[in-house]
Enzyme design. Structure first.
Site, PDB file in Angstrom:
ATOM      1  CE  LYS A  38      -2.826  -3.316  -1.264  1.00 24.74           C
ATOM      2  NZ  LYS A  38      -4.198  -3.473  -0.732  1.00 24.74           N
ATOM      3  CD  GLU A  57     -24.817  13.851  13.513  1.00 28.19           C
ATOM      4  OE1 GLU A  57     -24.564  13.092  12.556  1.00 28.19           O
ATOM      5  OE2 GLU A  57     -25.932  14.392  13.651  1.00 28.19           O
ATOM      6  CB  SER A  89      -0.906   0.009   1.233  1.00 28.08           C
ATOM      7  OG  SER A  89      -1.688  -1.159   1.293  1.00 28.08           O
TER       8      SER A  89
END
Lengths: 614, 614
Positions: A238, A355, A31
């Protein structure tokens, strides 16, 4: 730097990611390898950062939202001369600051990442601060994975950033097409991401993320785009550069099978150093010093909701210090942050009904030195639980205020009732949990929160309650108030918020029957006042807790915890909300849940009659 | 129904919303009035629902995601003859089923709403069930407010629905441009919503939401659109029809100032009844009865991770009953739901990294009679806390499985560690919290969960642990296992999961020193086995809890709660994770947090030496 040098730098980052993960025996090299060229060009040409002065206010902010690409981040630090090779290879070892996912134990990391989808919301907070508060032209760079674009929190931030025209914010998406357990929804369909981001008002650039010329041009374009945030959507592979792992499934989150061969395939270790561009001079504008703090004062006997006292106290605090900011989740009329908004509109941030973005923005702003108070209904702060948890990992100092606590809100019903909030906040590392029962107490606690480290939570109530403390009374965090006390007390009632008033009423009822009770107002739920609780236990032998919260995780548990040092325990009995409430008046709700004065009195009588207490 | 009749029906719904809120003295009439025409046309022409048979499997599903528009929903029920006028006017009263926000206390309500942004995720679960499991052509209609489109959870669901081509799902957005405290971000810019939804792959229709002809056409178009979900984006006016409140700020969530005048202005009460179209015959396919359950069996002494045992047990359970479904948050290789996916691909649902959608989908599927197991890292279930809270209000039976519990995960660091999950799940109404320490125990508990009501949580561990129980041993929910016991025990160690094995090792260490300890494996954290804990307290006088979780809200608090019936308390001492972990090996982590065998032994020695225990 020349293009071939940039490509070399990318290879160095890859090699270092492989080396670090190999040394650790774990980690996410593949990654890291996909994003190496993106990171190389960013560091060499575009980032403005003084690694010797991580607190320089003019520094750009770099957030690795894909925190598992930490080997790449640490490899960048080596390129910049911030860490040496030996430290790089300490990756993931006990006592190394180079943790599996970045945390602020490193001076160049503002916020912890590793729970995906949080980097952009936090980045929005930083970019908003830059635009609207700091007025410093730093840029915020967020490196994200493609998998995490599925997180709703990302889209809350995407909406917020576009709406606020945050052209100082750049999102770099490392589209390596592979998530942890397989392909992402959109694979290498860059246009799928561009279409979505474009629809929300972002400027988008699609590139080959391994073409350093294209990367360089895109980063430049991002820097010169006005009025919109920019997303660079980069097609990458990747594990790029090592055939054994490149673009292959099943290679997530593990060292390369043959690190030595991989390093050779990548051309071996390199020791390129980059003198990262320094930021221009900049000055911090906000300050904790302002006018004298003149908190609102309420008269004893007056009837005031603690949410109202919060709003007025916050407005006053904002007048005293210019580092205080308020954030609203589109309920400012209910939480009463509207009082702050009226007086300090430039330091008020409307986050709408989002939120996670609300809390993420607060975390971003505290990283820039502000003292944020973010508020919504206590029930809806559960929406941001993972952000709050990560704020604790970030060692972030944020103040969260949840209104409409408990069944006492009345008719709106259980969806709107904060009944699990104390449990959520108590279990956080280093948190402070406050629950005032009157207006003057609230005002004092609001001011105290500004000085606290970590995550601080204030629980406020919807309904009016009588003011019982004078405006000059002090309420230290970790303290409590003994409201009734005599040497004839047979039970101690420990209460908080609305139940303090019910306890007082119960004491009056019981007093008429000749039963004396002690009352402790446990306004500081965490830390709790163990000494006072222990004294009350010694005096009365039995503690009855009563709370407008589920029986688990709140005041009952906090009181029990005060006796876990091995000392003899008092008898503990608890009243809490054990039913599933419906709609009813506040008084009916308190009664139905068994936490009103009559219920308290009945419980005390039972304890006395059963001779459980002396 | 003729167009003028449809318009009349809309007025009736408005009048009834005004009347209900007026009778209650609270509620959201203006938010109901904006959507009245949309609801009228849907009920009269498009909904297929047998109100006498709410369990009819062919019924359409109607979700009021804007749950505060409950007066409108209840007015619809009156039109359909499901409730009478008297009941309508019982709105928000104690003991009325017509709560402030809808809950399944009403037989026609599948799931509770009121926390915004949850209706669509749940609706996706229902629509997915219809498409991929039930194979019944019911439609799912979700009425949403415009404000809630800011919630990230909505966009998780939008992405999921488009990806799964859910053309049986229709989202109706009531764009009344006003949120609770003022205008929304996009006001009446319908195109802003259409652009976003279209970019995600939805079919969109923009209409005037008060034009019944347009509404009718749009609903019809939604019903005939193939391969895509449809969003009807309707421009409406909040408080429509009453000049005093129409399209005015400050009129959210309160009865109309002059209800009588408003009712008159709306043309007075009406008593139109609609015979809602009945659904076609349909048959439930799934069943709890299948082959015999053949759980995996593990040999004592074998080394197996409880997450692995979970995955294997779930696959076996899926073979025994066709109502079991598994949902993954893009970590199926880690949680081990991949075992289920391999054997039962048609009942496996990949929700990608979108935990709110993960849980919302599970809630939707259980409403269709399925037994969902949704799984991700324990830490990331906090992302869905509000959905889990609302699942409890929905009386939903869902099984959530959180892997990678605690510091024992090792090097990945605190962002990946579930350290607050027990606190979150214990505080939920009616929840069950299970925490196995070995593979056979895990398998049994996985099977037991299928029969439990409410929210059930299973906490699994990353690392291998020795199998200590035989495959035939039983583990009733609410029980515990006493692993060591003698009449010389001086302390009882209460442990769960990984710390059970540490406790056994500690007992061995202490045994060599002549100190006997009792060990209780509290695999059922809620309900906890109070009887066994009380017996242990009587026998040893002191309970030492040790858990790979924060000291608050977990096993320590659960044990304390077992003594809150007024009985004499034992001495309670707790070990939990009080530090902020970094990266280290699992063994180092357990040691640094003071919950390994050596730490337990040290704590016991201290208690013995200090003569705290006899």
């Amino acid at each position: 730097m020349r293009n071939d040098q940039l490509a070399e730098l990318g290879q160095q980052l890859r090699v270092d990611a492989v080396r670090a993960a190999d040394a650790a025996g774990s980690g996410h090299p593949t990654s890291s390898m996909s994003a190496a060229d993106l990171a190389a060009v960013l560091l060499a040409h575009h980032l403005r950062y003084d690694f010797d002065q991580p607190d320089h206010p003019g520094n750009d902010r770099l957030i690795f939202s894909k925190g598992h690409a930490s080997p790449l981040l640490y490899a960048l630090y080596r390129v910049a001369g911030a860490i040496d090779d030996e430290e790089l290879l300490s990756f993931r070892r006990l006592d190394s600051r180079l943790e599996g996912h970045p945390t602020p134990r490193l001076p160049w990391v503002d916020v912890a990442t590793g729970s995906l989808g949080q980097g952009l919301p936090v980045g929005v907070g930083m970019a908003l601060a830059g635009k609207r508060l700091d007025q410093i032209p730093y840029r915020v760079w967020v490196l994200a994975g493609d998998s995490e674009m599925a997180e709703g929190s990302v889209w809350e931030a995407v909406e917020h950033a576009a709406y606020e025209h945050l052209d100082n914010l750049t999102l770099i998406i490392d589209v390596n097409r592979l998530g942890q357990r397989g392909p992402t929804r959109h694979g290498w369909d860059l246009e799928a991401y561009a279409r979505r981001l474009g629809a929300f008002g972002w400027h988008t650039i699609e590139i080959d993320g391994h073409d350093v010329v294209a990367v360089d041009a895109a980063l430049k374009e991002a820097g010169s785009t006005v009025g919109q945030p920019t997303a660079i959507i980069a097609r990458t592979r990747k594990g790029r550069g090592v055939a054994e792992v490149e673009d292959r499934e099943g290679m997530h989150g593990k060292p390369l099978p043959d690190a030595a061969a991989a390093i050779e395939e990548l051309g071996g270790p390199r020791f390129i150093r980059v003198d990262v561009h320094k930021p221009p001079a900049a000055k911090v504008l906000h300050t904790a010093l302002g006018g004298p703090l003149s908190l609102p004062a309420f008269e004893v006997g007056e009837s005031v909701a603690t949410r109202t006292a919060f709003g007025k106290a916050l407005a006053a605090l904002g007048s005293a210090r210019s580092d205080v900011v308020a954030l609203d989740g589109e309920v400012g009329d209910s939480t009463r942050t509207e009082y702050f908004a009226k007086v300090h509109p430039s330091r008020f941030f409307e986050c709408y009904i989002a939120e996670q973005e609300l809390v993420g923005t607060a975390v971003g702003m505290q990283a820039r030195g502000y003292v944020p108070y973010a508020s919504t209904f206590a029930a809806f702060l559960t929406r941001a639980h993972d952000f709050i948890r990560m704020a604790a990992v970030s060692r972030a100092a944020i103040n969260l205020v949840g209104s409409h606590a408990g069944v006492a809100i009345g008719q709106d019903g259980p969806s709107q009732m904060g009944l699990e909030d104390l449990a959520m906040f108590r279990a956080l590392h280093g948190s402070t949990v406050l629950y005032p029962c009157d207006a003057n107490q609230t005002a004092r606690l609001v001011a105290a929160m500004a000085e606290l480290p970590g995550v601080s939570y204030l629980r406020t109530s919807r309904g009016n309650m009588p003011v019982i403390y004078g405006p000059d009374e002090e309420f230290p965090v970790g303290g409590s108030k003994v409201l009734r006390s005599s040497d004839r007390d047979r039970v101690t009632v420990v209460a908080g918020g609305v139940t303090v008033h019910e306890a007082v009423r119960a004491a009056d009822l019981l007093g008429q029957e000749g039963i004396d009770v002690r009352i402790v107002d446990l306004y500081s739920v965490k830390p709790a006042d163990a000494v006072t609780l222990q004294e009350a236990a010694d005096a009365t032998g039995c503690l009855l807790t009563v709370e407008d919260h589920r029986p688990e995780g709140g005041i009952g548990d906090a009181v029990a915890e005060a006796f876990t040092d091995g000392r003899p325990m008092p008898r503990l009995v608890r009243l809490g909300v054990r039913n599933m409430p419906g709609s009813a008046t506040p008084e009916e709700q308190l009664h139905m849940s068994g936490i009103d004065a009559e219920s308290i009195a009945a419980a005390v009588r039972l304890l006395v009659e059963q001779a459980v207490v002396r």
